[in-house]
Design a protein around this motif. Structure first.
Motif, PDB file in Angstrom:
ATOM      1  N   VAL A 286      31.433 -22.847 -10.856  1.00  0.00           N
ATOM      2  CA  VAL A 286      31.633 -22.715  -9.205  1.00  0.00           C
ATOM      3  C   VAL A 286      33.316 -22.732  -9.087  1.00  0.00           C
ATOM      4  O   VAL A 286      33.960 -23.633  -9.290  1.00  0.00           O
ATOM      5  CB  VAL A 286      31.092 -24.119  -8.425  1.00  0.00           C
ATOM      6  CG1 VAL A 286      31.415 -24.008  -6.793  1.00  0.00           C
ATOM      7  CG2 VAL A 286      29.489 -23.975  -8.462  1.00  0.00           C
TER       8      VAL A 286
ATOM      9  N   LEU B 197      27.570 -27.691  -3.591  1.00  0.00           N
ATOM     10  CA  LEU B 197      28.296 -27.911  -4.475  1.00  0.00           C
ATOM     11  C   LEU B 197      29.786 -27.927  -4.538  1.00  0.00           C
ATOM     12  O   LEU B 197      30.210 -28.101  -3.455  1.00  0.00           O
ATOM     13  CB  LEU B 197      27.938 -26.390  -5.221  1.00  0.00           C
ATOM     14  CG  LEU B 197      26.248 -25.999  -5.762  1.00  0.00           C
ATOM     15  CD1 LEU B 197      26.496 -24.789  -6.480  1.00  0.00           C
ATOM     16  CD2 LEU B 197      25.710 -27.094  -6.422  1.00  0.00           C
TER      17      LEU B 197
ATOM     18  N   GLN C 268      31.702 -27.315 -10.592  1.00  0.00           N
ATOM     19  CA  GLN C 268      30.484 -27.483 -11.089  1.00  0.00           C
ATOM     20  C   GLN C 268      30.007 -26.418 -12.027  1.00  0.00           C
ATOM     21  O   GLN C 268      30.430 -25.244 -11.558  1.00  0.00           O
ATOM     22  CB  GLN C 268      29.543 -27.914  -9.812  1.00  0.00           C
ATOM     23  CG  GLN C 268      28.489 -28.793 -10.127  1.00  0.00           C
ATOM     24  CD  GLN C 268      28.055 -29.368  -8.728  1.00  0.00           C
ATOM     25  OE1 GLN C 268      28.401 -29.094  -7.677  1.00  0.00           O
ATOM     26  NE2 GLN C 268      26.835 -30.140  -8.717  1.00  0.00           N
TER      27      GLN C 268
ATOM     28  N   VAL D 238      26.495 -24.240 -13.108  1.00  0.00           N
ATOM     29  CA  VAL D 238      24.910 -24.013 -12.909  1.00  0.00           C
ATOM     30  C   VAL D 238      24.524 -23.032 -13.996  1.00  0.00           C
ATOM     31  O   VAL D 238      25.081 -22.070 -14.260  1.00  0.00           O
ATOM     32  CB  VAL D 238      25.017 -23.242 -11.625  1.00  0.00           C
ATOM     33  CG1 VAL D 238      23.499 -22.759 -10.946  1.00  0.00           C
ATOM     34  CG2 VAL D 238      25.826 -24.132 -10.358  1.00  0.00           C
TER      35      VAL D 238
ATOM     36  N   ILE E  20      21.499 -27.346 -12.313  1.00  0.00           N
ATOM     37  CA  ILE E  20      22.743 -27.747 -11.538  1.00  0.00           C
ATOM     38  C   ILE E  20      23.222 -28.777 -12.217  1.00  0.00           C
ATOM     39  O   ILE E  20      22.786 -30.122 -11.853  1.00  0.00           O
ATOM     40  CB  ILE E  20      22.833 -27.832  -9.998  1.00  0.00           C
ATOM     41  CG1 ILE E  20      22.084 -26.343  -9.505  1.00  0.00           C
ATOM     42  CG2 ILE E  20      24.104 -28.187  -9.552  1.00  0.00           C
ATOM     43  CD1 ILE E  20      22.041 -26.547  -8.028  1.00  0.00           C
TER      44      ILE E  20
END
Length: 149
Positions: free
Chosen positions: A8, A57, A61, A63, A136
């Motif tokens: 992200v 989110l 991060q 995913v 996630i």
């Protein structure tokens, strides 16, 4: 299923901008194959993707996404083989049925190949790839640590 981990980069509401992790095409030839040479020639452009999540989110991060590979096979078949089949069938038809000279056979084969490309492009616009979020990862740990459970 084809899996890819994305990071992200930024978040706006529930929409996150994601960046894929850079992967080399292969490392078996130490950069002497065509894939490596083209990658060096054209540079590595970063692709960013926007995706709507059902939860909030944070930047940084990671995913894990999954893509159903049955659509990839069908898309590849249409993209590569349909124009080729159109071109070959037209060249054979022009030679054996219409008895056209070789120059016209080539022109018609190229035209039919382009028509096959347009047909594949039109059909592929309607194909919806099923992309699903597999996992996630929390911001505090890396995927390698979590997957080693």
């Amino acid at each position: 299923m084809i899996e890819q981990t994305l990071t992200v980069v930024s978040v706006k509401g529930t929409t996150a901008t994601l960046k894929p992790q850079a992967k080399k095409a292969c490392e078996g030839c130490n950069g002497k194959c065509g894939s490596q040479i083209f990658a060096k020639l054209f540079g590595n452009k970063e692709a960013l993707f926007d995706f709507d999540f059902q939860q909030q989110l944070e930047p940084g991060q990671q995913v894990l996404f999954g893509l159903d590979d049955s659509h990839v096979v069908k898309s590849s078949f249409l993209t590569y083989l349909l124009p080729l089949l159109f071109a070959i069938a037209t060249a054979i038809f022009a030679a054996e049925v219409l008895f056209l000279p070789e120059g016209w056979q080539i022109i018609l084969a190229f035209s039919a190949g382009f028509a096959g490309y347009l047909c594949a492009k039109f059909y592929l616009k309607a194909v919806k790839h099923h992309i699903e979020v597999i996992k996630i990862y929390p911001i505090s740990s890396s995927p390698a640590q979590i997957d080693g459970d």
